[in-house]
Design a protein around this motif. Structure first.
Motif, PDB file in Angstrom:
ATOM      1  N   LYS A 184       0.865  -1.180   0.000  1.00  0.00           N
ATOM      2  CA  LYS A 184       0.000   0.000   0.000  1.00  0.00           C
ATOM      3  C   LYS A 184       0.900   1.228   0.000  1.00  0.00           C
ATOM      4  O   LYS A 184       2.117   1.107   0.199  1.00  0.00           O
ATOM      5  N   GLN A 185       0.257   2.385  -0.134  1.00  0.00           N
ATOM      6  CA  GLN A 185       1.051   3.607  -0.131  1.00  0.00           C
ATOM      7  C   GLN A 185       1.852   3.686   1.173  1.00  0.00           C
ATOM      8  O   GLN A 185       1.292   3.423   2.254  1.00  0.00           O
ATOM      9  N   GLY A 186       3.107   3.968   1.065  1.00  0.00           N
ATOM     10  CA  GLY A 186       3.943   4.090   2.262  1.00  0.00           C
ATOM     11  C   GLY A 186       4.589   2.774   2.675  1.00  0.00           C
ATOM     12  O   GLY A 186       5.422   2.768   3.574  1.00  0.00           O
ATOM     13  N   GLU A 187       4.203   1.668   2.056  1.00  0.00           N
ATOM     14  CA  GLU A 187       4.830   0.383   2.398  1.00  0.00           C
ATOM     15  C   GLU A 187       5.918   0.062   1.375  1.00  0.00           C
ATOM     16  O   GLU A 187       5.757   0.357   0.193  1.00  0.00           O
ATOM     17  N   GLU A 188       6.970  -0.584   1.882  1.00  0.00           N
ATOM     18  CA  GLU A 188       8.091  -0.866   0.974  1.00  0.00           C
ATOM     19  C   GLU A 188       7.845  -2.109   0.130  1.00  0.00           C
ATOM     20  O   GLU A 188       8.313  -2.202  -0.998  1.00  0.00           O
ATOM     21  N   VAL A 189       7.177  -3.078   0.734  1.00  0.00           N
ATOM     22  CA  VAL A 189       7.090  -4.379   0.047  1.00  0.00           C
ATOM     23  C   VAL A 189       5.703  -4.991   0.184  1.00  0.00           C
ATOM     24  O   VAL A 189       4.872  -4.535   0.981  1.00  0.00           O
ATOM     25  N   GLN A 190       5.467  -6.056  -0.591  1.00  0.00           N
ATOM     26  CA  GLN A 190       4.224  -6.835  -0.513  1.00  0.00           C
ATOM     27  C   GLN A 190       4.169  -7.609   0.810  1.00  0.00           C
ATOM     28  O   GLN A 190       5.191  -7.851   1.456  1.00  0.00           O
TER      29      GLN A 190
END
Ligand code: 5GP
Length: 243
Positions: A184-190
Motif C-alpha cells: 500500500k502507499q507508504g509500504e516498501e514491500v508486498q
C-alpha cells in the motif's frame, strides 16, 4: 453501413462474453485440481481493517477449492448439523478470521462456493466428508511446523518470495503458490497472505503451476490478494508480538 458494422461487432463481443461465461467448463463445472488454501490471519485482518481482533498466530484454512468451478449445486444448502462433530477442529483450524463470532457463515460460504464442486469426488461427497477431508489434508500438510522447520517465521525482516517457494517445494516435492497483498502507499514491500498446495483428484500432491506456466498474476484471490511478485515480502508478526 458503418453503424451496422459497429452493431454487429458489439453483438459479436457480447456473444463471446456470454460464450465465455457459459463455456463448457463453467456449465459442466469441470475442474482438474484441488487447491488447499491456507491463509495468514494477520494479513487477512490487515486486508479488511475491520473487526478482527487477536487473529490466530498460525496459518489457518481458507478453503479447499477446485480450480475452475464454483457454486456447482445451488440446491445443496449448508447444514451445520452435519459437521457438528467437527466443531472443535473447525474452530481451531478453520476459523472465520474476519467475523470470529459468526463463523458458520464462512463455512456456509465455502461449502456453497467450493464444497459443492469438490463434492464431485466420492471422497468429498458430503459436507462431513468435505470439511472433515479438508481438515485431514490441512493436518497432513503441517504447513505451520514445516515453515518453522524451514526457519520461516513472522519477522520484521523481509523474505525473498523465491526462497519461500523453493523451501516449500523442497519439503513437499511440488510447486506451491504464494499470494500477497501488494504494497500500500507508504509500504516498501508486498505482504504474504496465502499459501496454496494443490492436489490431484485422487488427493495426491501435485504442482500448483507447471514449469513454464505463468503464475496467473492479476487474478483476484480476495480483495487485494495477488500472486506474489518475485522479490522481497513481509511476513507480518501478530500485533502483540511485533518485534
Ligand atoms: P472465496 O470467496 O473464494 O472463498 O475467497 C475469497 C473471499 O474470502 C474474499 O472475499 C475474502 O475477503 C474472504 N475471506 C478470506 N478470509 C476470510 C475469513 O476468514 N472470513 C470470511 N468471512 N471471509 C474471508
Amino acid at each position: 453501413a458503418a453503424h451496422g458494422l459497429l452493431l454487429s461487432c458489439l453483438c459479436l463481443a457480447l456473444c463471446c462474453r456470454g460464450g465465455a461465461r457459459g463455456s463448457p467448463t463453467s456449465d459442466n463445472h469441470e475442474w482438474k485440481k484441488l487447491i488447499m488454501v491456507h491463509h495468514w490471519p494477520v494479513t487477512v485482518c490487515k486486508e479488511v481493517e475491520k473487526d478482527c481482533r487477536d487473529p490466530p498466530d498460525y496459518w489457518t484454512i481458507h478453503g479447499l477449492w477446485p480450480d475452475r468451478a464454483e457454486e456447482c449445486n445451488g440446491s445443496w444448502p449448508f447444514n451445520f448439523e452435519e459437521i457438528k462433530d467437527l466443531l472443535p477442529e473447525m474452530k481451531m483450524y478453520w476459523p472465520d478470521v474476519i467475523h470470529p463470532l459468526n463463523r458458520s457463515h464462512f463455512w456456509k460460504h465455502e461449502w456453497e462456493k467450493h464444497g459443492t464442486c469438490a463434492a464431485q469426488l466420492d471422497a468429498l461427497n458430503s459436507q462431513k466428508k468435505y470439511f472433515g477431508g479438508s481438515l485431514g489434508l490441512y493436518e497432513k500438510l503441517e504447513l505451520n511446523s514445516i515453515l518453522q522447520k524451514l526457519g520461516i517465521k513472522p519477522s520484521i525482516n523481509y523474505y525473498q518470495i523465491s526462497d519461500i517457494k523453493d523451501a516449500l517445494a523442497s519439503m513437499y516435492g511440488v510447486v506451491p503458490k504464494v499470494q500477497c497483498l501488494p504494497p500500500k502507499q507508504g509500504e516498501e514491500v508486498q505482504t504474504i497472505g496465502q499459501i496454496e498446495l494443490c492436489f490431484t483428484k485422487d488427493l495426491r500432491l501435485r504442482n500448483c503451476t507447471e514449469p513454464g506456466e505463468l503464475g496467473e498474476s492479476g487474478r483476484a484471490w480476495g480483495p487485494g490478494l495477488e500472486v506474489c511478485e518475485d522479490g522481497p515480502a513481509f511476513y507480518p508478526p501478530p500485533p502483540q508480538s511485533a518485534r
